[in-house]
Structure formats: C-alpha cells, structure tokens
Design a protein around this motif. Structure first.
Motif, PDB file in Angstrom:
ATOM      1  N   ARG A  15      44.238  54.312  51.929  1.00 27.70           N
ATOM      2  CA  ARG A  15      43.766  53.950  50.598  1.00 27.70           C
ATOM      3  C   ARG A  15      42.324  53.453  50.668  1.00 27.70           C
ATOM      4  NH1 ARG A  15      47.170  49.461  48.403  1.00 27.70           N
ATOM      5  NH2 ARG A  15      48.745  50.844  49.206  1.00 27.70           N
ATOM      6  N   LYS A  18      38.288  49.537  48.091  1.00 28.58           N
ATOM      7  CA  LYS A  18      38.210  48.903  46.771  1.00 28.58           C
ATOM      8  C   LYS A  18      39.592  48.863  46.117  1.00 28.58           C
ATOM      9  CE  LYS A  18      35.471  49.034  42.567  1.00 28.58           C
ATOM     10  NZ  LYS A  18      34.413  49.728  41.842  1.00 28.58           N
ATOM     11  N   GLU A  19      40.322  49.955  46.217  1.00 34.13           N
ATOM     12  CA  GLU A  19      41.664  50.018  45.649  1.00 34.13           C
ATOM     13  C   GLU A  19      42.608  49.075  46.393  1.00 34.13           C
ATOM     14  OE1 GLU A  19      45.212  53.295  45.338  1.00 34.13           O
ATOM     15  OE2 GLU A  19      43.141  53.997  45.305  1.00 34.13           O
ATOM     16  N   ASP A  20      42.461  49.006  47.703  1.00 37.49           N
ATOM     17  CA  ASP A  20      43.300  48.136  48.522  1.00 37.49           C
ATOM     18  C   ASP A  20      43.055  46.671  48.174  1.00 37.49           C
ATOM     19  OD1 ASP A  20      45.172  47.642  50.623  1.00 37.49           O
ATOM     20  OD2 ASP A  20      43.477  47.082  51.897  1.00 37.49           O
ATOM     21  N   GLY A  22      41.946  45.495  45.380  1.00 34.73           N
ATOM     22  CA  GLY A  22      42.464  45.259  44.035  1.00 34.73           C
ATOM     23  C   GLY A  22      43.964  45.025  44.041  1.00 34.73           C
ATOM     24  N   LYS A  23      44.690  45.802  44.826  1.00 30.48           N
ATOM     25  CA  LYS A  23      46.144  45.643  44.907  1.00 30.48           C
ATOM     26  C   LYS A  23      46.505  44.313  45.554  1.00 30.48           C
ATOM     27  CE  LYS A  23      50.337  47.897  46.572  1.00 30.48           C
ATOM     28  NZ  LYS A  23      51.092  46.861  45.986  1.00 30.48           N
TER      29      LYS A  23
END
Length: 120
Positions: A15, A18-20, A22-23
């Motif tokens: 992933r 940035k997405e990681d 955020g999660k």
C-alpha cells in the motif's frame, strides 16, 4: 556486483505510504474516541459498580492498545509478492525471416543550447 532482479508485479506492491498512514491514524483516532467515552462513563455513570472498573481499565489501557493495533494492522495487510509462475505468459511470436526484416535506420537528435530568456 548486484544480481539483476525481475520487476515486481504491480498487483503485489504494498500500500502507498500516504494511504497506509491515513489508515493507521484513522484506527488510532477511533480507539481514542472510545477511550474518551469510557473516561466520561467513569465520571458520570452512578451508582459505581463493577462496570465502572471496566470503563476505568479501558480508559487507562486503550492508548497502548491503540498504538499496537494501528501499527500491527498496517503490517498484517501488506500483500505478499507473487511468484513468477503466477504471471501471465506472453504469447510466442513467430520468428521473422532475415530476408523480410526491414533495414535498420539510425535517428540522430541534436540538442541546441537554450537561449537566455529576455523577459527578465
């Protein structure tokens, strides 16, 4: 000397950072919201009983659990790389006879120096 490696298939990439992040922050903030609710329940729910101690314990230990769960869940969901045997085989092309092969062309591109801008 480095040994050449094959490129990793796009379907098995981890992933995006940035997405990681955020999660992980979403997981952490949800757990901190639950901690706030537990803390409020300790203060405002009367009469005090065994459940008050459960709410107090959750308010005390949830920060540690929130950090651990947010970091572990980020590593557990990372996909593993697919082996090359799982990749789609390219169709085999028929060899082109030497007589039918086109002549090799050479294309030459020269770059000229850039002129300074006169707008300044």
């Amino acid at each position: 000397m480095k040994t050449p490696t094959r490129p990793q298939p796009a379907t098995s990439l981890p992933r995006a950072p940035k997405e990681d992040a955020g999660k992980r922050s979403t997981t952490y903030l949800i757990m901190m919201g639950i901690r706030l609710v537990c803390f409020a329940l300790v203060l405002f729910v009367t009469p005090y009983s065994w459940y008050t101690w459960v709410f107090a314990a959750m308010a005390i230990f949830l920060p540690y659990l929130a950090v651990v769960v947010a970091n572990v869940s980020a590593n557990m969901t990372a996909p593993t790389a697919l082996g090359p045997e799982r990749m789609i085989e390219a169709p085999r092309a028929e060899p082109v006879p030497r007589a039918a092969a086109p002549a090799t062309r050479i294309i030459r591109i020269d770059e000229s120096p850039q002129e300074p801008s006169r707008d300044r």
